[in-house]
Design an enzyme around this catalytic site. Structure first.
Site: not given
Ligand code: DX5
Ligand code: ZN
Length: 245
Positions: A9, A34, A36, A38, A75, A77, A167, A172-175, A201-203, A223
């Site tokens: 991502s 990927h 994202d 938003m 993706h 959003m 999901m 909304g956010f990475g990390g 996707d996510g974590g 990501g």
């Molecule tokens: C979150 C995004 C993800 C995000 C994942 O809303 O859809 O694609 O970038 O980031 P990580 O892998 O750091 O959780």
């Molecule tokens: Zn995503």
């Protein structure tokens, strides 16, 4: 199960050098990117839109076949997924993954619209396919997987998604921290659909991939785990290995 697909991502990349970050990730062994998108409305964050996608497309060769290397997995959003399909196709998107929740939340302005693409995920999938894109459907943690059965069991393949995205964080956010509570959805999907592309996707990272792979996910978004790594190639190959085994 289908082939493992690793999709870093780019949300976690340095946006000031995004083009280079994309081509570098491909060199490091990524299958897809990927992307994202938003809108600050469907999710409480803003990234970028089609003009930026068109610019970074020039740094990554478009795939020569469906699901091939270099696939731009967008993706979406965003609150109005129907509205942007054509723009993203023109920008070089290959797979347009909208949120189930958004396909219903855009309010119908008239009774007739209740059955059109604006409010009906099946009609939206058909519309995406008609534009020459692969179609994905994403569900947030609060959405039960059961809403997808009717859509996946559709006998008309034009109205069936090519991928489901489960999901594993609130979008909304990475990390953010991986939510293992979402994995039963993946298990249930894999049990019913052995050949479906199931994306998580996510974590995701080296510490969480085994659970996700075990549940049956084959398309892995990561990501911060990739872009924050000292050796991103190693992380990408570890993620792939875990899905293969
Ligand atoms: C979150 C995004 C993800 C995000 C994942 O809303 O859809 O694609 O970038 O980031 P990580 O892998 O750091 O959780
Ligand atoms: Zn995503």
């Amino acid at each position: 199960a289908p082939n493992p697909i690793i999709a870093p991502s780019i949300l976690s990349a340095d946006f000031a050098e995004l083009g280079r970050a994309c081509s570098r990730t491909m060199e490091q062994g990524a299958d897809w990117l990927h992307v994202d998108i938003m809108d600050g409305h469907f999710v409480p964050n803003i990234t970028f839109g089609a003009p930026v996608v068109a610019k970074i497309r020039k740094h990554v060769d478009q795939p020569t076949q469906s699901y091939g290397r270099g696939t731009f997995d967008c993706h979406m959003m965003i609150a109005e997924p129907k509205k942007w399909v054509k723009e993203f196709k023109a920008a070089g998107c290959d797979l347009y993954c909208f949120h189930y929740e958004a396909a219903f939340s855009s309010a119908a302005e008239s009774p007739e619209q209740k059955t059109d693409e604006k409010t009906n995920p099946k009609a939206l999938i058909r519309y995406i396919h008609d534009q020459g894109l692969l179609a994905g459907i994403a569900i947030k943690p609060d959405t039960p997987v059961d809403v997808l059965w009717e859509i996946l069991e559709n006998p008309d393949e034009k109205e069936r998604p090519d991928m489901v995205l489960v999901m594993t964080v609130h979008p909304g956010f990475g990390g953010q921290k991986f939510m293992a509570s979402e994995l039963p959805k993946v298990q249930e999907l894999r049990k019913r659909y052995p050949e479906l592309n199931i994306e998580v996707d996510g974590g995701l990272g080296v510490g969480t991939i085994d659970q996700a792979a075990e549940a049956g996910a084959n398309v892995i978004v990561a990501g911060s785990a990739v872009f924050g790594a000292k050796d991103p190639s190693e992380v990408i190959s570890l993620l792939r290995k875990s899905v293969e085994d």
